[in-house]
Structures are given as structure tokens and as C-alpha cells.
Write an enzyme that holds these catalytic residues in place. Structure first.
Site, short mmCIF file in Angstrom:
data_model
loop_
_atom_site.label_atom_id
_atom_site.label_comp_id
_atom_site.label_asym_id
_atom_site.label_seq_id
_atom_site.Cartn_x
_atom_site.Cartn_y
_atom_site.Cartn_z
CD GLU B 53 63.82 -20.66 -21.23
OE1 GLU B 53 63.07 -21.03 -20.29
OE2 GLU B 53 64.93 -20.13 -21.04
CG PHE B 115 77.17 -23.73 -16.02
CD1 PHE B 115 76.44 -24.09 -14.90
CD2 PHE B 115 76.85 -22.55 -16.69
CE1 PHE B 115 75.41 -23.28 -14.43
CE2 PHE B 115 75.82 -21.74 -16.22
CZ PHE B 115 75.11 -22.11 -15.10
CD GLN B 116 72.95 -22.47 -17.99
OE1 GLN B 116 73.30 -21.81 -18.95
NE2 GLN B 116 72.03 -22.06 -17.13
CE LYS B 165 79.36 -18.15 -25.32
NZ LYS B 165 79.47 -17.86 -23.88
CG MET B 477 38.82 -33.47 -18.44
SD MET B 477 37.09 -33.78 -18.86
CE MET B 477 36.92 -32.78 -20.33
C1 LIG Z 1 50.34 -30.20 -18.29
C2 LIG Z 1 49.19 -31.05 -17.94
N1 LIG Z 1 49.12 -31.62 -16.71
C3 LIG Z 1 48.04 -32.39 -16.38
C4 LIG Z 1 47.05 -32.63 -17.29
C5 LIG Z 1 45.85 -33.48 -16.92
N2 LIG Z 1 44.61 -32.68 -16.96
C6 LIG Z 1 43.77 -32.70 -18.02
S1 LIG Z 1 42.48 -31.65 -17.84
C7 LIG Z 1 43.01 -31.19 -16.32
C8 LIG Z 1 42.25 -30.19 -15.50
C9 LIG Z 1 42.28 -28.84 -16.07
O1 LIG Z 1 41.78 -27.97 -15.10
P1 LIG Z 1 41.42 -26.48 -15.46
O2 LIG Z 1 42.53 -25.86 -16.22
O3 LIG Z 1 40.94 -25.77 -14.27
O4 LIG Z 1 40.25 -26.69 -16.53
P2 LIG Z 1 38.77 -27.28 -16.26
O5 LIG Z 1 38.83 -28.72 -16.62
O6 LIG Z 1 38.44 -27.06 -14.83
O7 LIG Z 1 37.90 -26.52 -17.19
C10 LIG Z 1 44.20 -31.85 -15.98
C11 LIG Z 1 44.91 -31.69 -14.70
C12 LIG Z 1 47.18 -32.02 -18.56
N3 LIG Z 1 46.27 -32.20 -19.52
N4 LIG Z 1 48.24 -31.24 -18.85
#
Ligand SMILES: Cc1ncc(C[n+]2csc(CCOP(=O)(O)OP(=O)(O)O)c2C)c(N)n1
Ligand SMILES: [Mg+2]
Lengths: 185, 571
Positions: B53, B115-116, B165, B477
Site C-alpha cells: 500500500e 481484527f484489523q 464496512k 548520502m
Molecule cells: C525511508 C527513509 N529511510 C532513511 C532515510 C535516510 N537516508 C537519506 S539518504 C539515504 C541513503 C540513500 O541511499 P541510496 O538509496 O543508495 O542512495 P545514494 O545516496 O547512495 O545515492 C538514507 C538512508 C530516508 N531518507 N528515507
């Protein structure tokens, strides 16, 4: 940086009387980290619209945020900061004060001076009620605390602007009645 | 013929009245009566079955951002609805119009932890513009009407309608309301005051170093043309926010890229040095401004926004203009005088050429890096004639830096919430709304894996989406922050990746790995020529970081710059 002055503001919000509205308001206060000192809600003169008076503390920026963010809630019809308006403010307080034969008359005297009233009397305590502006309520409670306060409940401040209806109120009422809101698609 | 309809029918008939052609969802017990009615009565609404979802909410969001029309997602009670929340929060932060319809346990079981059951109205409260819990069928049509009205007007946003529902199973005489009655919501009063426009015009006319900062509000109001007229009439350079990318063609001589944490250095210098800033439809969040009290210290800021709550929320504003971006620009244009600003434009050109010298692409290296790939993608798409949906991370910043967006709404990205996993599902939604558009997902190896399960949706709907994974083996990042702020301790950031090519093939999707610079352009061309979806796994140099970089809480003036070629880092 210099200290930003914090002030207390009294605001009135009118909101649709629908389930969960108070939850929306409370949720917003919490989420936006607004500092709320008191809050009182009840029906207004318009059916379907409830009225909330609340006292908030913060900087001018905080106050603008409280107003504009609350106003964004779909069920909030209007909001007004009445801090600098000519307003009547009241709070109702019930105090259960320890009072036995020895000092009952002293308590009654204080009640008299403050134009408060005695609601209930028991052997060693009595319930007194005061309605008034905050400073009067505060000093009354302070005096009673000398005798020992067993219980206390305060409604929080309610406020009303003196004089005829403000332009804003009239606007709001027309909006509620659906005459001019123009929400047509 | 009787006008008696079940709640389930009312849902679909109301959606039809709102012009909905496609919905994204996944069924379960509480919403099942509505699903049954969809098939039983053969309503002409295309239901896209999603894998999770969260994907449904992102798809509705991507559909909305790509088309400007409200997107719709559907889920069942409990876990189905709670799975939507990340997508709703994403849409809420970026003002994207969504209507989410969720099933709820029957009214007789409400509050009994059956439930749910989950308090979906409560859970979604802080991440929706408004929401409803429907316990009586007589309120259903009104709520759906209002939901669309609220989602799509004013500052757009997600609205959730939770329906018990038994309401879906009950029947009532159905008539779709013509109007809404919302006394506390008046989005149609959105023209700015004459006064504020006059004040803004004086400031702009007297400015020596004016700067426009354009945000997504310009695109929501469809005011790109008028923005350009303003810029050209008075020769005012235009920077954008991240979400404002596409509101002004990046190749225009007055365009000066986007500003903020990873914005171009010359853009940040211009923001810091301008004497009048005209910020329109941008909410001036911390990623754009850097430390609030250091932002644009010399500027009188004119802030144009529809939402009064944005005025002075973060930044002290000189002249607030509360109004719709299009109306504002139309009122302002005749009052703004033609102007040249040669010294200011020359100064910006100087800054820009210094930035260009430091550009990673200017540096000679054989290594495969994302900026190069993004630039090749831009060339291969006839210089930006495509919609890119980026995920969140380093690759997102490089996409925004090196793919020059020239079309309106041609970059869809999660700016406010920064939701990893947004890319693929949002692209599915966008492609459902724009079947003829060339759509590229640019995702990191980390974020892609969060929602790559929607590859099955890509195949199920036979969507020709092209996917570029920037595979650096890291949550890049975050690794970058560790490099800069945590002494290069890479806690929890190296990734264990699957073979993305094999993975795509398992779904029946053509795919290819690219490891060398010289193969990039041809690989992109091959993906484009392929009839159907295509996945490119770009195995890039692992440790490259994004510059410039403004540390959180620091001023935009304190950028960490990319080292000059042949120089050791000056970080
Ligand atoms: C759902 C979620 N969890 C954690 C983060 C923290 N976060 C920001 S950028 C990043 C790394 C992203 O890694 P990747 O998708 O491999 O992209 P890259 O930066 O390597 O290009 C994370 C973990 C986030 N933005 N969103
Ligand atoms: Mg990565």
C-alpha cells in the site's frame, strides 16, 4: 542574539461542532510545540458552532503561527486574538478548603470579601466557588491555601469582547450559514 | 430506475463524478464490498493492483504531480491503511493532492480492538490536510465530494476517507452533491491585496541585486509563463527550490539553478548577496535556507504564498504577499518596470564560471560517476524532454544538478519528507497519468530496494518505464555525512545488494549493467529503444560525494566546496 519577548495571549476560536475537532486542535498544539496554558470549550450562540477560549504563551511569531495554523484546520471557522481588545475575561474555580469550627468564620469572611460563594459545607471542609478575572482568582486561592486546600478545579479562562458584534463575527456567521462562502465547483 | 445505491457503489460513482479514471490499491476484508461493487457494476475505473500500500499512496502522488489532477489510492483497514501513511506524509509535505479511501471495521466493532482495527483517522491526522471517518451512509457522498474539493484546492494535500464496512454494505438513495458546505475553508479567496502588490513592485523596481526564488507553488498555479515574463521584463535572475525545478527552464540565460544544502555555489552566493528576494510558491524550508538567521542577510524578502501560515514561519519577511502565484504575477507584471541589472548579472556570471571550473564533469577521470550519467541522460532525452522521478539520496542531488529540467513538472521527487522508495511507485503513477511520456526513475541502490516490489506492478500494467539505478554499494548520502561529520565511520551504510539485472529478469524486465563511462550513452539509448520497461544498473565509483554541501544548521555562505582539479581537498 537578544531575548525575544514572550507574551501571554488570549484567543478565541470558533469551530464546527463535529466529532474529533478537539482532537485536531489538541494534536496541532502538540505537533507544532505550541505552549498552551488554559483552554475552555463549549457551545456558542450559533447552533453547530462551538467556541474555544485559550491562553497561549510565546513570541509574536509563535502567536501568528498558532493563529494561522489553527485557521488552516478545515473545521475551524474563525480565530481571533483578543489580547489587545476590550474584553471581559472570567474563570470559574471550585476549591475544597479545610475549614473546621476553629477557622470556618475566617474562611467565610474571605469568601465574602471576594464575592465568592459557599457551595457545600461538611464537618471539616467546605467547597467554595469564585468567578472572576484571573488576578482576583489567583489571590483568592492564595489566601485559601493558608487553610489547606484539599482539592481544586479551574475551568480556564473564557473571554468575550465588549460592545456590539465585531465585523469579523458577522462575517463568520454569514459563512456558517452558507450565504457567502461560495464553495461552488 | 431506483436511485438506491450501496456505499460501495457510492464510492465508485462519486469517483466517476470527480473524473477519476484510475485508482491504486489493494483489497482486504473491510474494503471488500467496494471492490465487489467495482466488478459487479463494471464501473469504468481502472484499478491498479499494487504490491504494497505504500506504493499505492506514492503512485497516487506521482499521478497527481505529473498530471495536476488528484490521485486516488485505496486500502483496507488496519495494516492496509497504516501502510499508506508514509505515502500520505510524503504527499502532505510536498502539497500533493491525493484522496485515500480506506475500509474500516463495522461501526458496531469500532473501538473494540477487533481484527484489523486501527485508529486510522487518528494515525493519519497529522499527515493529512483533512480526514473523515464515515459511520453513516448518509454522510458518504458529501465526504467524498469534500475530500476532492479540499485535496485539490488552495494549497493541495492528501485527504483520507475512512469508511466502516457496514456503511459500504448499506444502501441509500444516491445523489452526488453539487456544492460543499465548508464554512471554515475558503480557498477561493486567494487574490493578494493591491497594497502588497504595490509594495512588492516598488521593492523590485528599486532593487540593484534582485533575485527570484521560485518554488512548486508556481507550477501548482500554472504560472510558469508569467514567471518567465516577470524575469525577462526586469532581467531578474531566477533560482528555484528543489521542488521548484521545472518552473523556469534551466537552460534560460536568467536561470541560476537551485539553491540550498546541495545547490550550486553560485546560486547560494546569489541568494546570500541579493538585496531584494522575490520568493514565490516556495516555503523557505531549512534545506533551502541553511541556518534561518543567516539566510539572505542583505535582502528585503518578498514572500508570495497562498498559505498565510508560511509567512514568517522560518524566515523574517519584509513584504508578505498572501495569494495565488498566478494572480500575484498577473497583478504584479504591469507594475514592474523594465530593467537591466548589468553589474549584478555580471557578478553572478563570474560566480558561475568559478563553479563551472570546479565541476566534477570538468575533471578528467575514467571513473563512472553519477553526474556524468545524469548529463548523458539529459542529452539522450533530447536535452530534457522526459519526466524524471528521483528517489532520495546522493543520486537525487546529482540528478537535480546535472539533468537540466526545461519542462514544467518534469522532475518528481520527495523534497519535504525525503522518502526513500518514492521513485519507482511515483513513476508508475506518473506513467499511468501520462502514457505517452518518456519516464525515467533515477534511484539509489538503497532506496530502490525499499519499493522495488512494485516491479510486478510495472509488468502487470505493461508500463515502458526506464529505470536507472545509481549503484554505489552504499546508503550513499548517509555515508557522506559519516565521511564529513563522523570521521568516516561507516556504521550501517555499506549495502549488500542483489544482482539487479537478474532481479529485473525475474520479473520479465530487460536489464543491463553498465560499468564503464564510454558505455553510458549507448546503454541509455538501448533502454529507450526497447519496447517496454528497462532497468540499467550503473555500477558507479563508490566514494564520490555531492558538492557543494552546507552542513545542517550552517549558513549557505559556509559551503564545503568540491576540491579544485589536481588539488587535495580543502574540506
Ligand atoms: C525511508 C527513509 N529511510 C532513511 C532515510 C535516510 N537516508 C537519506 S539518504 C539515504 C541513503 C540513500 O541511499 P541510496 O538509496 O543508495 O542512495 P545514494 O545516496 O547512495 O545515492 C538514507 C538512508 C530516508 N531518507 N528515507
Ligand atoms: Mg546508494
Amino acid at each position: 542574539m537578544s531575548e525575544i519577548p514572550m507574551k501571554r495571549h488570549t484567543m478565541i476560536a470558533w469551530m464546527e461542532d463535529k466529532p474529533g475537532v478537539l482532537n485536531r486542535v489538541a494534536g496541532l498544539f502538540r505537533r507544532r510545540n505550541f505552549n498552551i496554558e488554559s483552554l475552555a470549550v463549549g457551545h456558542s450562540e450559533t447552533p453547530g458552532i462551538s467556541r474555544m477560549t485559550f491562553v497561549a504563551r510565546g513570541t509574536d511569531r509563535d502567536m501568528r503561527q498558532i493563529q494561522t495554523q489553527l485557521d488552516k484546520l478545515i473545521n475551524v471557522v474563525d480565530i481571533q486574538d483578543v489580547t489587545n481588545e476590550p474584553v471581559v475575561m472570567r474563570e470559574l474555580v471550585l476549591v475544597k478548603v479545610q475549614a473546621s469550627n476553629g477557622n470556618r468564620s475566617q474562611v467565610m469572611q474571605i469568601v465574602d470579601i471576594y464575592r465568592a460563594s459557599i457551595i457545600d459545607v461538611d464537618l471539616d471542609s467546605m467547597i467554595v466557588q469564585i468567578v472572576g478575572p484571573e488576578d482576583r482568582v489567583e489571590s483568592f486561592v492564595k489566601l485559601l491555601s493558608n487553610f489547606g486546600i484539599a482539592e481544586m478545579v479551574r475551568t480556564g479562562r473564557v473571554a468575550m469582547v465588549r460592545g456590539g458584534k465585531s465585523e469579523k463575527q458577522v462575517q463568520m456567521e454569514t459563512a456558517v450559514l452558507g450565504h457567502s462562502n461560495g464553495n461552488q465547483q | 430506475m431506483s436511485k438506491m445505491k450501496t456505499g460501495g457503489q457510492i464510492v465508485w460513482e462519486s469517483l466517476l463524478k470527480e473524473g477519476v479514471e484510475v485508482v491504486f490499491g489493494l483489497p482486504g476484508g473491510a474494503i471488500l464490498p467496494a471492490y465487489d461493487d467495482l466488478m459487479k457494476y463494471e464501473y469504468p475505473i481502472h484499478h491498479v493492483l499494487v504490491t504494497h500500500e505504500q506504493g499505492a499512496a506514492h503512485m497516487a502522488d506521482g499521478y497527481a504531480r505529473a498530471t495536476g489532477r488528484t490521485g486516488v489510492c485505496i486500502a483496507t483497514s488496519g495494516p492496509g491503511a497504516t501502510n499508506l501513511i508514509t505515502g500520505l506524509a510524503t504527499a502532505y509535505m510536498d502539497s500533493s493532492p491525493i484522496v485515500a479511501i480506506t475500509g474500516q471495521v463495522p461501526t458496531s466493532l469500532l473501538g473494540r480492538d477487533g481484527f484489523q482495527e486501527a485508529d486510522v483517522q487518528g494515525v493519519s491526522l497529522p499527515v493529512t490536510k483533512h480526514n473523515y471517518l464515515i459511520t453513516d451512509i448518509k454522510d458518504l457522498a458529501d465526504a467524498i465530494k469534500e475530500a476532492f474539493y479540499i485535496a485539490g484546492t488552495g494549497r493541495p494535500g492528501p485527504v483520507l476517507v475512512d469508511i466502516c464496512k457496514d456503511v459500504l454494505q448499506a444502501s441509500i438513495e444516491f445523489e452526488y452533491p453539487e456544492t460543499v458546505h465548508l464554512p471554515g475553508y475558503r480557498p477561493n479567496l486567494n487574490a493578494p491585496s493591491e497594497d502588497s502588490i504595490a509594495r512588492a513592485a516598488v521593492l523590485l523596481n528599486e532593487a540593484k541585486k534582485p533575485l527570484i526564488v521560485s518554488g512548486q507553488g508556481v507550477s501548482i498555479a500554472r504560472a510558469e509563463k508569467e514567471l518567465r515574463q516577470l524575469a525577462e521584463k526586469a532581467n531578474i535572475p531566477v533560482a528555484t527550490s528543489l521542488l521548484g525545478i521545472g518552473t523556469f527552464p534551466a537552460t534560460h540565460p536568467l536561470a541560476i539553478s537551485w539553491g540550498g544544502m546541495h545547490g550550486e555555489a553560485y546560486t547560494n552566493y546569489a541568494m546570500q548577496d541579493c538585496d531584494v528576494m522575490f520568493a514565490i510558491g516556495a516555503r523557505l524550508d531549512d534545506r533551502l535556507t541553511g541556518a534561518f538567521d543567516t539566510f539572505a542577510p542583505n535582502a528585503k524578502i518578498i514572500h508570495v504564498d497562498l498559505d498565510p501560515a508560511e509567512m514568517g514561519k522560518n524566515i523574517t519577511i519584509h513584504t508578505p504577499v498572501i495569494g495565488d502565484a498566478l494572480l500575484t504575477l498577473k497583478m504584479l507584471l504591469p507594475q514592474v518596470q523594465p530593467n537591466e541589472h548589468p553589474a549584478w548579472l555580471a557578478q553572478i556570471a563570474d560566480w558561475k564560471s568559478e563553479s563551472t571550473d570546479r565541476d566534477i564533469i570538468a575533471q578528467e577521470t575514467d571513473e563512472l560517476v553519477a553526474p556524468y550519467i545524469m548529463r548523458q541522460l539529459w542529452h539522450a532525452t533530447d536535452e530534457g524532454d522526459a519526466t524524471v522521478v528521483s528517489d532520495v539520496g546522493q543520486h537525487q542531488m546529482w540528478e537535480a544538478q546535472y539533468f537540466h529540467h526545461t519542462k514544467r513538472r518534469s522532475l518528481l521527487t520527495s523534497g519535504g519528507l525525503g522518502t526513500m522508495g518514492y521513485g519507482l511507485p511515483a513513476a508508475i503513477g506518473a506513467q499511468m497519468g501520462l502514457p505517452d511520456e518518456e519516464i525515467w526513475v533515477v534511484a539509489g541502490d538503497g532506496g530502490f530496494q525499499m519499493t522495488m516490489i512494485e516491479l510486478s506492478t510495472v509488468m502487470q500494467e505493461r508500463l515502458p518505464i526506464k529505470i536507472a539505478i545509481i549503484n554505489n554499494g552504499f546508503l550513499g548520502m548517509v555515508r557522506q555525512w559519516q565521511d564529513v561529520f563522523y570521521n568516516k565511520r561507516h556504521a550501517g551504510t555499506p549495502l549488500f545488494n542483489p544482482d539487479f539485472v537478474k532481479l529485473a529478469e525475474a520479473y520479465g524486465i530487460a536489464a543491463k549493467s553498465v560499468t564503464r563511462k564510454e558505455d553510458v550513452y549507448d546503454a541509455i539509448k538501448e533502454a529507450q529503444a526497447h519496447d517496454g520497461p528497462y532497468l540499467l544498473d550503473f555500477q558507479v565509483e563508490e566514494f564520490t560525494n555531492v558538492y557543494p554541501m552546507v552542513a545542517p544548521g550552517k549558513s549557505n555562505a559556509d559551503m564545503i566546496r568540491r576540491p579544485m582539479p589536481n588539488m587535495e581537498g580543502e574540506e
